[in-house]
Design a protein around this motif. Structure first.
Motif, short mmCIF file in Angstrom:
data_model
loop_
_atom_site.label_atom_id
_atom_site.label_comp_id
_atom_site.label_asym_id
_atom_site.label_seq_id
_atom_site.Cartn_x
_atom_site.Cartn_y
_atom_site.Cartn_z
N ILE A 90 0.86 -1.19 0.00
CA ILE A 90 0.00 0.00 0.00
C ILE A 90 0.89 1.24 0.00
O ILE A 90 1.76 1.38 0.87
CB ILE A 90 -0.89 0.01 1.26
N SER A 91 0.73 2.10 -0.99
CA SER A 91 1.56 3.30 -1.05
C SER A 91 0.86 4.39 -1.87
O SER A 91 0.44 4.14 -2.99
CB SER A 91 2.91 2.97 -1.69
N GLN A 92 0.73 5.55 -1.28
CA GLN A 92 0.14 6.68 -2.01
C GLN A 92 1.06 7.06 -3.15
O GLN A 92 0.65 7.10 -4.31
CB GLN A 92 -0.07 7.85 -1.03
N SER A 93 2.32 7.34 -2.82
CA SER A 93 3.25 7.86 -3.83
C SER A 93 3.70 6.78 -4.80
O SER A 93 4.05 7.07 -5.95
CB SER A 93 4.49 8.43 -3.14
N GLY A 94 3.75 5.54 -4.34
CA GLY A 94 4.30 4.46 -5.16
C GLY A 94 5.81 4.52 -5.27
O GLY A 94 6.41 3.80 -6.07
N GLU A 95 6.43 5.38 -4.45
CA GLU A 95 7.89 5.54 -4.53
C GLU A 95 8.59 5.28 -3.20
O GLU A 95 9.81 5.40 -3.12
CB GLU A 95 8.25 6.95 -5.01
N THR A 96 7.87 4.98 -2.15
CA THR A 96 8.49 4.79 -0.85
C THR A 96 9.46 3.62 -0.90
O THR A 96 9.07 2.49 -1.23
CB THR A 96 7.40 4.54 0.22
N ILE A 97 10.71 3.88 -0.58
CA ILE A 97 11.75 2.88 -0.83
C ILE A 97 11.55 1.63 0.02
O ILE A 97 11.77 0.51 -0.44
CB ILE A 97 13.17 3.50 -0.66
N LYS A 153 1.16 14.53 15.66
CA LYS A 153 2.61 14.70 15.79
C LYS A 153 3.19 15.42 14.59
O LYS A 153 3.97 16.36 14.72
CB LYS A 153 3.31 13.32 15.89
N GLU A 154 2.84 14.92 13.41
CA GLU A 154 3.44 15.42 12.18
C GLU A 154 3.26 16.91 11.97
O GLU A 154 4.18 17.60 11.56
CB GLU A 154 2.74 14.77 10.97
N ILE A 155 2.03 17.38 12.16
CA ILE A 155 1.80 18.77 11.74
C ILE A 155 1.72 19.76 12.90
O ILE A 155 1.92 20.94 12.68
CB ILE A 155 0.57 18.90 10.82
C1 F6R Z 1 1.70 10.46 7.08
C2 F6R Z 1 2.47 10.25 5.88
C3 F6R Z 1 3.49 9.15 5.82
C4 F6R Z 1 3.22 8.27 4.61
C5 F6R Z 1 4.32 7.23 4.42
C6 F6R Z 1 4.04 6.31 3.26
O1 F6R Z 1 0.86 11.54 6.99
O2 F6R Z 1 2.28 10.95 4.92
O3 F6R Z 1 3.46 8.39 7.00
O4 F6R Z 1 1.97 7.69 4.77
O5 F6R Z 1 5.54 7.87 4.23
O6 F6R Z 1 3.96 7.01 2.06
P1 F6R Z 1 3.39 6.34 0.76
O7 F6R Z 1 1.94 6.05 0.99
O8 F6R Z 1 3.59 7.36 -0.33
O9 F6R Z 1 4.17 5.08 0.52
#
Ligand code: F6R
Length: 365
Positions: free
Chosen positions: A104-111, A244-246
């Motif tokens: 599962i990844s929004q960006s599709g680039e998380t290493i 925490k993050e923001i």
């Molecule tokens: C939280 C946040 C990060 C991402 C994480 C995975 O607000 O943005 O915890 O969820 O770095 O990122 P993706 O989904 O792009 O793999």
């Protein structure tokens, strides 16, 4: 463009009714009372053979995966586990030939997530992606999957991607349930409840002023605890991560019943607790946990289901969500928590869209 919104994060929170409709569009069949997910690239026979599912992701995507684990196990009864992607790649997970991995990844680039995918492929697993960015490495390297179609997410804090990830995992659970034992009546009911979610989110967004008032009241808190049970435990983790993050307020999420095993030692007037307590099978248990916190003078903010005003007798502040089946409640309960962290961060003068030390996609290990 941000349009009328002060920040991308707020715009993206408000986009959720639409991004959820986009996640579901063309994927629900009332006739067959199931979800239609062409992108999986698996035959019905292959899908029926799946006997174990491993979900992997980081941060918010991991929290969505935790919700997914509940959904798949309860609707499809397939043993499922969820792993933090960076941990998965260094664990020697035993797998069978019918184990399916879902990254599962929004960006599709998380290493780290990409590395978990490559490790699973090395072990011969079938690997699918739940991805937003179509033109990404993870989208390319998976064998198939479900795009969430949430549109660009610019704010560093993930918001609409979380709800869309949870929504498509609900579709997947429905489809897997229907090829096993889920009845068409139950399938149809799930479809109707899912389709009702976007309007319910609109009614939560209409309470933004009320949530902002609560945020202003607690903006100088020393820290915050987030408590939830079952499917709302991952939502508690997500609420704490957003905070925490923001806002840079230290926050942690816990299963409500863990309070008395240690966390309660922290409770005091300067440390508010947010309880996610929708009307479900564990509602009464949550109420007793709230009472334990109140007895130690800890302020309590509750996210509860409308029509249950007696929660106002125990909590200091209440944010109501519309009724929904408990399996879908994370799609609603997370929204007030996104707004709460947003307004706390604004009250503290933080740079909401670009919090310190963070980047939108993490391409280093
Ligand atoms: C939280 C946040 C990060 C991402 C994480 C995975 O607000 O943005 O915890 O969820 O770095 O990122 P993706 O989904 O792009 O793999």
């Amino acid at each position: 463009e941000k349009g009328d919104f002060e920040h991308f994060m707020l715009k993206e929170i408000y986009e959720q009714p639409q991004s959820l409709r986009n996640a579901m569009r063309g994927r629900l069949s009332r006739e067959e009372a199931t979800a239609v997910l062409g992108g999986l690239q698996m035959t019905p026979r292959e899908l029926r053979q799946v006997d174990r599912i491993i979900l992997a992701g980081c941060g918010t995507a991991y929290h969505a995966g935790m919700v997914g684990e509940y959904l798949i196990e309860s609707m499809a009864r397939i043993p499922t586990e969820v792993e933090i992607a960076s941990e998965f790649r260094y664990r020697n997970v035993p797998t069978g030939k019918n184990t399916l991995q879902l990254v599962i990844s929004q960006s599709g680039e998380t290493i780290d997530t990409l590395a978990a995918l490559r490790e699973a492929k090395r072990k011969g697993m079938k690997c699918l992606g739940i991805v937003n960015n179509v033109a990404s490495t993870i989208a390319r390297e998976t064998d198939g999957g479900i795009y969430i179609h949430a549109g660009p997410e610019i704010g560093v804090a993930a918001t609409k991607s979380f709800t869309s990830q949870v929504a498509v995992m609900t579709l997947l659970s429905l489809m897997l349930g229907r090829i096993h034992h889920l009845s068409s009546t139950d399938g149809l009911e799930m479809i109707e409840e899912l389709e009702a979610i976007p309007d319910k989110i609109i009614s939560i967004l209409q309470q933004a002023d009320h949530i902002k008032q609560i945020a202003n009241k607690y903006a100088n808190a020393e820290g915050m605890l987030f408590m939830g049970r079952q499917m709302n435990y991952p939502v508690a983790l997500e609420g704490a991560l957003k905070m925490k993050e923001i806002s840079y307020i230290y926050a942690s999420g816990h299963p409500s019943a863990e309070l008395k095993h240690g966390v309660i030692a922290l409770v005091k007037p300067e440390l508010p607790s947010v309880f996610i307590a929708p009307h479900d099978a564990v509602f009464e248990k949550n109420i007793s946990n709230i009472e334990e916190v109140k007895a130690r003078k800890g302020p309590v903010i509750a996210v509860a289901t409308e029509g249950h005003p007696n929660i106002e007798n125990v909590a200091d502040d209440v944010i109501y969500i519309p009724r929904c089946p408990s399996s879908l409640s994370p799609l609603l309960t997370v929204v007030p928590l996104q707004l709460l962290s947003y307004y706390v961060a604004v009250a503290r003068g933080c740079d909401v869209d670009k919090p310190r030390n963070l980047a939108k996609s993490v391409t280093v290990e």
